[in-house]
Design a protein around this motif. Structure first.
Motif, PDB file in Angstrom:
ATOM      1  N   THR A  53     -11.405  -0.455   1.611  1.00 30.78           N
ATOM      2  CA  THR A  53     -10.853  -1.518   1.678  1.00 30.78           C
ATOM      3  C   THR A  53     -12.179  -2.070   0.453  1.00 30.78           C
ATOM      4  OG1 THR A  53     -11.149  -1.632   4.299  1.00 30.78           O
ATOM      5  CG2 THR A  53     -11.783  -3.795   3.280  1.00 30.78           C
ATOM      6  N   GLN A  54     -12.688  -2.176   0.093  1.00 35.98           N
ATOM      7  CA  GLN A  54     -13.270  -2.993  -1.326  1.00 35.98           C
ATOM      8  C   GLN A  54     -12.999  -2.345  -2.053  1.00 35.98           C
ATOM      9  OE1 GLN A  54     -17.966  -1.437  -0.741  1.00 35.98           O
ATOM     10  NE2 GLN A  54     -18.407  -3.101   0.761  1.00 35.98           N
ATOM     11  N   GLU A  55     -12.950  -1.090  -2.240  1.00 36.00           N
ATOM     12  CA  GLU A  55     -12.217  -0.601  -3.462  1.00 36.00           C
ATOM     13  C   GLU A  55      -9.909  -1.498  -3.775  1.00 36.00           C
ATOM     14  OE1 GLU A  55      -8.590   3.020  -4.929  1.00 36.00           O
ATOM     15  OE2 GLU A  55     -10.863   3.466  -3.818  1.00 36.00           O
ATOM     16  N   PHE A  56      -9.763  -1.979  -2.531  1.00 34.03           N
ATOM     17  CA  PHE A  56      -8.108  -2.435  -2.558  1.00 34.03           C
ATOM     18  C   PHE A  56      -8.013  -3.595  -2.855  1.00 34.03           C
ATOM     19  CE2 PHE A  56      -5.617  -5.360  -0.467  1.00 34.03           C
ATOM     20  CZ  PHE A  56      -3.848  -4.989  -0.832  1.00 34.03           C
ATOM     21  N   ASN A  57     -10.546  -4.375  -1.794  1.00 33.49           N
ATOM     22  CA  ASN A  57      -9.831  -5.852  -2.136  1.00 33.49           C
ATOM     23  C   ASN A  57     -10.464  -6.349  -3.742  1.00 33.49           C
ATOM     24  OD1 ASN A  57      -9.949  -8.085  -1.883  1.00 33.49           O
ATOM     25  ND2 ASN A  57     -12.345  -8.170  -1.320  1.00 33.49           N
ATOM     26  N   ALA A  58     -11.063  -5.391  -4.263  1.00 35.21           N
ATOM     27  CA  ALA A  58     -11.729  -5.554  -6.140  1.00 35.21           C
ATOM     28  C   ALA A  58     -10.017  -5.378  -6.513  1.00 35.21           C
ATOM     29  CB  ALA A  58     -12.289  -4.863  -6.369  1.00 35.21           C
ATOM     30  N   ARG A  59      -9.062  -4.699  -6.669  1.00 26.60           N
ATOM     31  CA  ARG A  59      -7.725  -3.864  -7.064  1.00 26.60           C
ATOM     32  C   ARG A  59      -7.177  -5.196  -7.046  1.00 26.60           C
ATOM     33  NH1 ARG A  59      -6.863   0.867  -5.054  1.00 26.60           N
ATOM     34  NH2 ARG A  59      -5.180   0.441  -3.333  1.00 26.60           N
ATOM     35  N   MET A  60      -6.756  -5.834  -5.610  1.00 26.20           N
ATOM     36  CA  MET A  60      -6.396  -6.846  -6.530  1.00 26.20           C
ATOM     37  C   MET A  60      -6.961  -7.767  -6.308  1.00 26.20           C
ATOM     38  SD  MET A  60      -3.170  -6.546  -4.157  1.00 26.20           S
ATOM     39  CE  MET A  60      -3.401  -4.722  -4.933  1.00 26.20           C
ATOM     40  N   SER A  61      -7.826  -8.282  -6.773  1.00 24.98           N
ATOM     41  CA  SER A  61      -8.606  -8.750  -8.078  1.00 24.98           C
ATOM     42  C   SER A  61      -8.837  -8.020  -9.264  1.00 24.98           C
ATOM     43  CB  SER A  61     -10.377  -9.276  -7.943  1.00 24.98           C
ATOM     44  OG  SER A  61     -10.069  -9.499  -5.888  1.00 24.98           O
ATOM     45  N   GLY A  62      -7.987  -7.543  -9.319  1.00 23.71           N
ATOM     46  CA  GLY A  62      -7.609  -7.531 -11.084  1.00 23.71           C
ATOM     47  C   GLY A  62      -7.864  -6.328 -11.982  1.00 23.71           C
ATOM     48  N   ARG A  63      -8.635  -5.297 -10.397  1.00 22.87           N
ATOM     49  CA  ARG A  63      -8.717  -4.047 -11.525  1.00 22.87           C
ATOM     50  C   ARG A  63      -8.023  -3.090 -10.544  1.00 22.87           C
ATOM     51  NH1 ARG A  63     -13.768  -1.799  -8.077  1.00 22.87           N
ATOM     52  NH2 ARG A  63     -13.045  -0.572  -7.320  1.00 22.87           N
TER      53      ARG A  63
ATOM     54  N   ALA B 100      14.031  11.261  -1.408  1.00 24.36           N
ATOM     55  CA  ALA B 100      13.256  10.774  -0.687  1.00 24.36           C
ATOM     56  C   ALA B 100      12.761   9.457  -0.943  1.00 24.36           C
ATOM     57  CB  ALA B 100      12.106  12.205  -0.276  1.00 24.36           C
ATOM     58  N   LEU B 101      12.872   8.775   0.279  1.00 21.10           N
ATOM     59  CA  LEU B 101      11.656   7.695   0.659  1.00 21.10           C
ATOM     60  C   LEU B 101      10.157   8.114   1.682  1.00 21.10           C
ATOM     61  CD1 LEU B 101      13.585   4.449   0.639  1.00 21.10           C
ATOM     62  CD2 LEU B 101      12.059   5.242  -1.199  1.00 21.10           C
ATOM     63  N   SER B 102       9.015   7.863   1.145  1.00 18.61           N
ATOM     64  CA  SER B 102       7.899   8.785   2.062  1.00 18.61           C
ATOM     65  C   SER B 102       6.887   7.271   1.743  1.00 18.61           C
ATOM     66  CB  SER B 102       7.601   9.813   1.333  1.00 18.61           C
ATOM     67  OG  SER B 102       8.790  10.698   2.427  1.00 18.61           O
ATOM     68  N   THR B 103       6.288   6.886   3.095  1.00 13.18           N
ATOM     69  CA  THR B 103       4.977   6.005   2.835  1.00 13.18           C
ATOM     70  C   THR B 103       3.676   6.859   2.069  1.00 13.18           C
ATOM     71  OG1 THR B 103       3.492   7.323   4.353  1.00 13.18           O
ATOM     72  CG2 THR B 103       5.485   5.816   5.304  1.00 13.18           C
ATOM     73  N   ASP B 104       3.640   8.511   1.911  1.00 13.16           N
ATOM     74  CA  ASP B 104       2.283   8.138   0.724  1.00 13.16           C
ATOM     75  C   ASP B 104       0.985   7.789   1.935  1.00 13.16           C
ATOM     76  OD1 ASP B 104       0.810   9.266  -1.012  1.00 13.16           O
ATOM     77  OD2 ASP B 104       0.946   7.969  -2.783  1.00 13.16           O
ATOM     78  N   CYS B 105       1.252   7.796   2.776  1.00 13.12           N
ATOM     79  CA  CYS B 105      -0.387   6.928   3.762  1.00 13.12           C
ATOM     80  C   CYS B 105      -1.899   8.011   3.222  1.00 13.12           C
ATOM     81  CB  CYS B 105       0.328   6.962   5.695  1.00 13.12           C
ATOM     82  SG  CYS B 105      -0.577   5.856   6.287  1.00 13.12           S
ATOM     83  N   ASN B 106      -2.422   7.214   2.520  1.00 12.02           N
ATOM     84  CA  ASN B 106      -3.799   7.389   2.637  1.00 12.02           C
ATOM     85  C   ASN B 106      -4.366   6.263   2.339  1.00 12.02           C
ATOM     86  OD1 ASN B 106      -4.513   6.865  -0.510  1.00 12.02           O
ATOM     87  ND2 ASN B 106      -2.091   7.307  -0.640  1.00 12.02           N
ATOM     88  N   PRO B 107      -5.740   6.060   2.195  1.00  9.98           N
ATOM     89  CA  PRO B 107      -6.547   5.363   2.565  1.00  9.98           C
ATOM     90  C   PRO B 107      -6.939   4.371   0.973  1.00  9.98           C
ATOM     91  CG  PRO B 107      -7.611   7.132   2.187  1.00  9.98           C
ATOM     92  CD  PRO B 107      -6.185   8.046   2.668  1.00  9.98           C
ATOM     93  N   GLY B 108      -6.541   5.152   0.057  1.00 15.34           N
ATOM     94  CA  GLY B 108      -6.965   4.604  -0.768  1.00 15.34           C
ATOM     95  C   GLY B 108      -5.699   3.473  -1.841  1.00 15.34           C
ATOM     96  N   SER B 109      -4.458   4.632  -1.727  1.00 18.46           N
ATOM     97  CA  SER B 109      -3.285   4.084  -3.151  1.00 18.46           C
ATOM     98  C   SER B 109      -2.654   3.083  -2.106  1.00 18.46           C
ATOM     99  CB  SER B 109      -3.244   4.904  -4.275  1.00 18.46           C
ATOM    100  OG  SER B 109      -2.392   6.177  -2.882  1.00 18.46           O
ATOM    101  N   SER B 110      -1.778   3.186  -0.337  1.00 13.55           N
ATOM    102  CA  SER B 110      -0.929   3.079   0.011  1.00 13.55           C
ATOM    103  C   SER B 110      -1.119   3.126   1.453  1.00 13.55           C
ATOM    104  CB  SER B 110       0.681   4.608  -0.655  1.00 13.55           C
ATOM    105  OG  SER B 110       1.092   3.676   0.979  1.00 13.55           O
TER     106      SER B 110
END
Length: 391
Positions: free
Chosen positions: A82-92, A299-309
């Motif tokens: 979560t913290q990584e995602f939040n930071a990335r959405m803020s510019g990283r 093909a289309l898939s989710t790439d479900c993972n905790p970091g990038s999707s």
């Protein structure tokens, strides 16, 4: 003893057989029915011609399509980012190094915790129409942790992928060659009995082309078939290597040269696009239109993972592909069903024709187009897997 069931009064039935219905790749049949006997489809056609069966389900003018085939996910992990995602959405910007956070959490988790997490996300995906899924190791990066991830995954799917080559283990960060030797040696020996596939993240910050070739070749020698994370963050050798080694799929395919597209068009490797990753990292969208126009199987898939999707929703990925990747609704639905099956080299799923597994999704809508037309709306009203209604 098996019993037969007809699902009738279907407004639009997606068969993925162009010899049926309207003759399109989706093989659409209007005012349709499908008959299930045991775990198989035994008949599809116009509702008025359906044979007699033991049971009847009224679709009430809704659409039915094959269960989604999610051919790329990373579901054996602990923790979140979560913290990584939040930071990335803020510019990283996103880089491969963030995987180390999940590696630490996964190593610290018990088998029971990892399996509980896996089954949670599988149930979540099933409610959204996914009936076949692939999942990978890659968050352990030790012999013990990679093999236990695969043992856990193999209890829930036949489509298990050994991804010891996700990144270089933090334990051997200063000696990548030693880690490649481990991945192709002792770790491979321990993991191969539990997997069908071998994968590698061929990318700057992960593994280069020579390392990836050595890893995939070693896996093939052990009876594992290649897949590859290719050309996600930058141009690179991944796609060409995938075609050279007859990989079932090259996944991501965001940064492609004309030669890469030509290679995919001329080979049997499926280009698996993962729009959840671009959505969650604000990265450049893959150009699905370019691939489709060149004759590449997509093909289309989710790439479900905790970091990038961190999404398990194939319907969400369909909507993204239509909105931002140049796909039509028909193409996106085909790629999320028959395309995913092709990426797993399966002929028994991703279609609704006699002999196929009875994996069906019932939409609370008259047409499959609503998956893109009504993004974010929970349209899945019912799911059958192996002939059994599970949602």
């Amino acid at each position: 003893m098996s019993s037969s069931t007809v699902i009738t009064n279907i407004a639009t039935l997606v068969t993925n057989d162009p010899s049926l219905g309207d003759g399109s790749p989706l093989g659409l049949i209007q005012d349709a029915a499908v008959v299930i006997d045991g775990d198989r489809v035994v008949w599809t056609g116009e509702a008025g011609r359906a044979p007699a069966t033991d049971h009847r389900v009224d679709a009430a003018g809704r659409a039915v399509l094959p269960g989604f085939v999610d051919s790329h996910s990373h579901l054996v992990f602990a923790g979140d980012r979560t913290q990584e995602f939040n930071a990335r959405m803020s510019g990283r910007s996103y880089s491969a190094g963030g995987i180390r956070t999940t590696v630490a959490a996964t190593r610290a988790a018990t088998d029971a915790e990892l399996e509980q997490n896996l089954t949670r996300y599988l149930a979540e995906a099933l409610r959204q129409g996914t009936t076949t899924f692939e999942t990978k190791s890659g968050y352990g990066l030790t012999v013990e942790d990679e093999s236990r991830a695969l043992r856990i995954a193999a209890r829930h799917t036949d489509e298990v992928t050994y991804l010891g080559a996700h990144i270089v283990s933090p334990d051997l960060a200063d000696d990548p060659a030693a880690y490649v030797a481990l991945v192709t040696g002792e770790m491979l020996d321990a993991c191969a009995p539990h997997a069908r596939w071998i994968d590698v993240f061929c990318e700057k910050g992960a593994f280069d082309g020579d390392q990836a070739r050595a890893i995939l070749t070693a896996g093939k020698a052990k009876g594992l078939h290649p897949r590859i994370h290719a050309n996600q963050l930058s141009y690179g050798p991944g796609v060409q290597l995938a075609v050279e080694l007859d990989a079932a799929s090259a996944d991501h395919c965001t940064h492609l040269t004309d030669a890469d597209v030509d290679a995919l068009a001329q080979g049997d490797t499926v280009a698996t696009l993962l729009p959840g990753a671009e959505f969650s990292t604000r990265a450049q969208w893959p150009d699905a239109r370019r691939l489709l126009d060149a004759g590449v199987t997509v093909a289309l898939s989710t790439d479900c993972n905790p970091g990038s999707s961190f999404t398990s929703s194939v319907p969400f990925c369909i909507a993204l592909a239509v909105r931002d990747m140049g796909m039509t609704p028909d193409e996106a639905v085909w790629s999320a069903t028959a395309g995913g099956a092709a990426a797993l080299r399966r002929t028994d799923v991703g279609r609704l024709t006699p002999g196929a597994r009875a994996d069906l999704t019932l939409l609370d809508a008259p047409s499959h187009v609503h998956l893109a037309y009504r993004p974010g709306v929970p349209l899945v009203a019912g799911v059958w897997r192996g002939g059994e209604r599970v949602v």
